[in-house]
Each structure stands twice: as structure tokens, then as C-alpha cells.
Design a protein around this motif. Sequence first.
Motif, mmCIF file in Angstrom:
data_model
loop_
_atom_site.group_PDB
_atom_site.id
_atom_site.type_symbol
_atom_site.label_atom_id
_atom_site.label_comp_id
_atom_site.label_asym_id
_atom_site.label_seq_id
_atom_site.Cartn_x
_atom_site.Cartn_y
_atom_site.Cartn_z
ATOM 1 N N GLN A 116 19.832 20.854 -42.233
ATOM 2 C CA GLN A 116 19.697 20.090 -43.297
ATOM 3 C C GLN A 116 18.557 19.043 -43.566
ATOM 4 O O GLN A 116 17.935 19.014 -44.884
ATOM 5 C CB GLN A 116 20.976 19.379 -43.896
ATOM 6 C CG GLN A 116 22.263 20.235 -44.079
ATOM 7 C CD GLN A 116 23.473 19.102 -44.206
ATOM 8 O OE1 GLN A 116 23.523 18.255 -44.134
ATOM 9 N NE2 GLN A 116 24.729 20.109 -44.400
ATOM 10 N N THR A 117 17.973 18.413 -42.621
ATOM 11 C CA THR A 117 16.818 17.635 -42.585
ATOM 12 C C THR A 117 15.673 18.640 -42.774
ATOM 13 O O THR A 117 14.730 18.115 -43.639
ATOM 14 C CB THR A 117 16.692 16.734 -41.330
ATOM 15 O OG1 THR A 117 16.445 17.593 -40.240
ATOM 16 C CG2 THR A 117 17.974 15.691 -41.298
ATOM 17 N N LYS A 118 15.506 19.796 -42.280
ATOM 18 C CA LYS A 118 14.602 20.665 -42.400
ATOM 19 C C LYS A 118 14.399 20.922 -43.742
ATOM 20 O O LYS A 118 13.148 21.055 -44.313
ATOM 21 C CB LYS A 118 14.695 21.729 -41.518
ATOM 22 C CG LYS A 118 14.469 21.230 -39.826
ATOM 23 C CD LYS A 118 14.523 22.658 -39.121
ATOM 24 C CE LYS A 118 13.447 23.348 -39.154
ATOM 25 N NZ LYS A 118 13.030 24.451 -38.239
ATOM 26 N N SER A 119 15.516 21.394 -44.534
ATOM 27 C CA SER A 119 15.391 21.766 -45.900
ATOM 28 C C SER A 119 15.154 20.495 -46.500
ATOM 29 O O SER A 119 14.192 20.644 -47.636
ATOM 30 C CB SER A 119 16.870 22.284 -46.177
ATOM 31 O OG SER A 119 17.547 23.256 -45.475
ATOM 32 N N ALA A 120 15.518 19.259 -46.415
ATOM 33 C CA ALA A 120 15.139 18.189 -47.253
ATOM 34 C C ALA A 120 13.638 18.032 -47.245
ATOM 35 O O ALA A 120 13.057 17.539 -48.145
ATOM 36 C CB ALA A 120 15.792 17.029 -46.749
ATOM 37 N N ASN A 121 12.784 18.353 -46.131
ATOM 38 C CA ASN A 121 11.540 17.899 -45.808
ATOM 39 C C ASN A 121 10.619 19.425 -45.988
ATOM 40 O O ASN A 121 9.730 19.532 -45.137
ATOM 41 C CB ASN A 121 11.181 17.511 -44.410
ATOM 42 C CG ASN A 121 11.842 15.965 -44.401
ATOM 43 O OD1 ASN A 121 11.946 15.246 -45.286
ATOM 44 N ND2 ASN A 121 12.383 15.741 -43.178
ATOM 45 N N ALA A 122 11.266 20.196 -46.692
ATOM 46 C CA ALA A 122 10.560 21.659 -46.819
ATOM 47 C C ALA A 122 9.133 21.423 -47.482
ATOM 48 O O ALA A 122 8.396 22.490 -47.071
ATOM 49 C CB ALA A 122 11.424 22.587 -47.723
ATOM 50 N N GLY A 123 8.828 20.569 -48.134
ATOM 51 C CA GLY A 123 7.660 20.356 -48.877
ATOM 52 C C GLY A 123 6.588 19.877 -47.994
ATOM 53 O O GLY A 123 5.354 19.721 -48.259
ATOM 54 N N GLN A 133 5.524 20.991 -41.453
ATOM 55 C CA GLN A 133 6.407 20.857 -40.308
ATOM 56 C C GLN A 133 5.922 21.124 -38.876
ATOM 57 O O GLN A 133 5.556 22.480 -38.976
ATOM 58 C CB GLN A 133 7.825 21.138 -40.475
ATOM 59 C CG GLN A 133 8.763 20.727 -41.590
ATOM 60 C CD GLN A 133 9.882 21.271 -41.759
ATOM 61 O OE1 GLN A 133 10.532 22.144 -40.900
ATOM 62 N NE2 GLN A 133 10.707 20.864 -43.015
ATOM 63 N N VAL A 134 5.703 20.179 -37.937
ATOM 64 C CA VAL A 134 5.182 20.867 -36.575
ATOM 65 C C VAL A 134 6.220 20.532 -35.465
ATOM 66 O O VAL A 134 6.605 19.554 -35.587
ATOM 67 C CB VAL A 134 3.791 19.977 -36.128
ATOM 68 C CG1 VAL A 134 3.429 20.432 -34.985
ATOM 69 C CG2 VAL A 134 2.895 20.181 -37.350
#
Length: 397
Positions: A329-336, A339-340
Motif C-alpha cells: 500500500q505504501t508503494k501505491s501511495a508513492n507511485a508518483g 522508486q529505487v
Amino acid sequence: MSKFRVQIFLYIITILLVSFCICGCVEVTPSSGGNNADSYVPVSQGDGDIKDMIKDQNQAPATQEQAQVTPEQSSPETVLPPAENESFIRVTPKEYSQLKQDSQTSYLPYNRPVSTDSREFLTIYEILNQTFAKNATAYAYNLVTPPLYIELGFYPKIVTDEQEIYKRTGDKEGTIKFTKTRPSQDAWFEMRVYDTKTNEEILREGYGKTYSLTNKTAAIRRAGSFQFDFMGDNVAADIAMKIPVDSATIDAFTNVSTLIGDEKTRSSLLPSVFLKENDLGQGWQTTGDLIHTPVIYSSIFIAPSSGSKMTQDISKYPGVQDAVTNYEQTKSANAGETQVSITAGDEGYGFESIRKTSVVFRQGAYLVQLTSYSVPPVSFDELKRLATLISGRISQL
């Protein structure tokens, strides 16, 4: 000559008759079945005792040797029957000086606690509102410094009684129902205390059955190892174990209890895997509210000299799958963000922008997020270093 002899004989007979009349009558014993012999005894007017006379009559005839008593011998004194007891009459004592005391006296040895109005009691163990329904519980305790007071409070089951009475008043009649609430007569409680070394029962107290229906306080006044058995039915009980102490002991015990309580609280919280001020370096300090629960730790750091800020949010989930789900869910929230991947934990990523840098990783059931949202932000490399530090602490758990 013969006539003279007859006169002399008559003269002697006359003298004997006169002597016999002067000496008195002879006492006779009443025949069997008659009145008591005492009734026939004349009242003595001389020096003799009437009882001696009666006594002599009832005794067997004395032998010749017994009858020969020398003048120097005398009969023993006669013991009179005791006089009738007088009645006791309550009167006022003549003085009270022997009864009054100027001060109270204690018979306890020195250096022993005595009862005073300022006595304080320390509760060393407490059981509140324990329900007994044909069951029993037991506790053991090693009493080192007696006395130990056991306070028992009872809450019997309350029942309702209903009674119907047929009543007629004038032209009105009918049934009236009365209700009454009362403690159940089947409610009972019993405490039994045993010496664990001898198995001897040393104390028994309770409620109902043969015990009075009131709260109780019992005491054990000697040291030893004891077992407390509690049993009952249709009743709940409060049980408090207390010892008398002075105020200094109360303060010391309170401090120790506070420390123990704090330690127990800390032991149930999320472990110390989180970052502290010295982990970030010189000049950093904690600001804002700190949250520390068994499953969450959250804090904010600030470096006043540079204006940089950083937050840490650590969560512990019931299971690994819960942590995986929240990590995604955090990855989806920071999709913009770009990501490394990072090497901290089981899986992790990070990103960096002008105003914000962040790293997120999951390790087992833990999910860790470090974020800097200031100008200038904490560098991405610094966040990765701090993430590796937290990951190493989680691995040591």
C-alpha cells in the motif's frame, strides 16, 4: 424387841422413798414407730450438753476398760454445726486508687509495632470481584514479617421473591403481588489457611452457612509458608492481603512498585529498534509528540542549525502477511515518485525529490518508514544508512 425392829425397818424404807423422789425420774426410750427421741429429751439446765446425752444413748455399752476414765482425761470438744450463710450485698468500694492507671501499659516487647491511629496498611496482593460458583482457587505466600491481615468483602447473588396475597376491602377485592429482593440463602464463601510445612489448618473464615453475613478481617500473626484456599457458591468476593507499615516503607514500596510497573509497561511496548537523537548525529533533537505503543513507534527529529526535519514511523503487525499488504500500500501511495530498491530488510525502496526524501522497508512483521520533508531534506544516502541501522536492531530481536 421385835416391835422396835419393825419401826427401824419402816424408818429406813421411808428414807429410801424420800431419796428416790428427790433424785428424779428415769429417762425411757420411745417405742419403735413413735416420735423422734429428741422430742422426749428435757432441756438441760446444767453444765452438761444435751447432745452428749443423745450420743451416749446411741452408742453401744462401754466396756469396763472404757468406762474407767481417770479424772485427768476429758472428752473432746463438741463441734457445733456452722451458722447459715449470709447473703452477698452489693456495696460501693471504699476507694478506687488501686484500680486507676495514669497511663496505658503495653505488654508487647520493645521494637515491636503497636496499634495506633496513624497506622498504615500496605496491600501486597489483591483479588477483586472474583466470582465463585461451586469452584475454588488457592494461593501460596511466604510470610516473613507478620502480622498479615486478610480483608474479605462479599457480594452475594441477589434473588427476588414474589408473594401473592388475596385482599378484600369493602366492595373491592383482588390479588396483590409483593416482590422483595434479598441475598440468596444459597450464597456462601469460605477461606481456609494451611501451614504448608505441617499441612495444619490454622485459620478458617467465611460467609453464609455457619458464618455471619458480614464482611470480615482475619489475621495471621506468625511467620511461615501458607496456602490460602478460597471456595464458594453464588457469591463474588474481594480479597485483600495487607501488612501494617510505617510511612517510609510505604514511600519505598510505592517507588519500587512504580519502577516495576514502568518496566512492565516498557516490556509490553514495541522494542527499542527505533532511532534516537545520538543516532542522527550532533545537533539533532526530538520535537513534537512521541507515540510509543506495543505496535507503533513514531517520532519527529529536527536540526535547528540547518532546519532539516525527519520522521520515523515503525509498525509491528500481527503477522508477516499483514506487513506485506501494508508495504504494498505504501508503494501505491508513492507511485508518483521514482522508486529505487534498497538493501535494508527483506524488501525495500526509496526515492528523492527537491522537498522530500524517503525510504521504506519491510522486515518480517515490521514496516519502517523514514521521511524527510524539509528544505533542505536529509539526503537519500543518510536515510539508507539509518534504515540499515534499524534493520540490524530488528535482526537482533
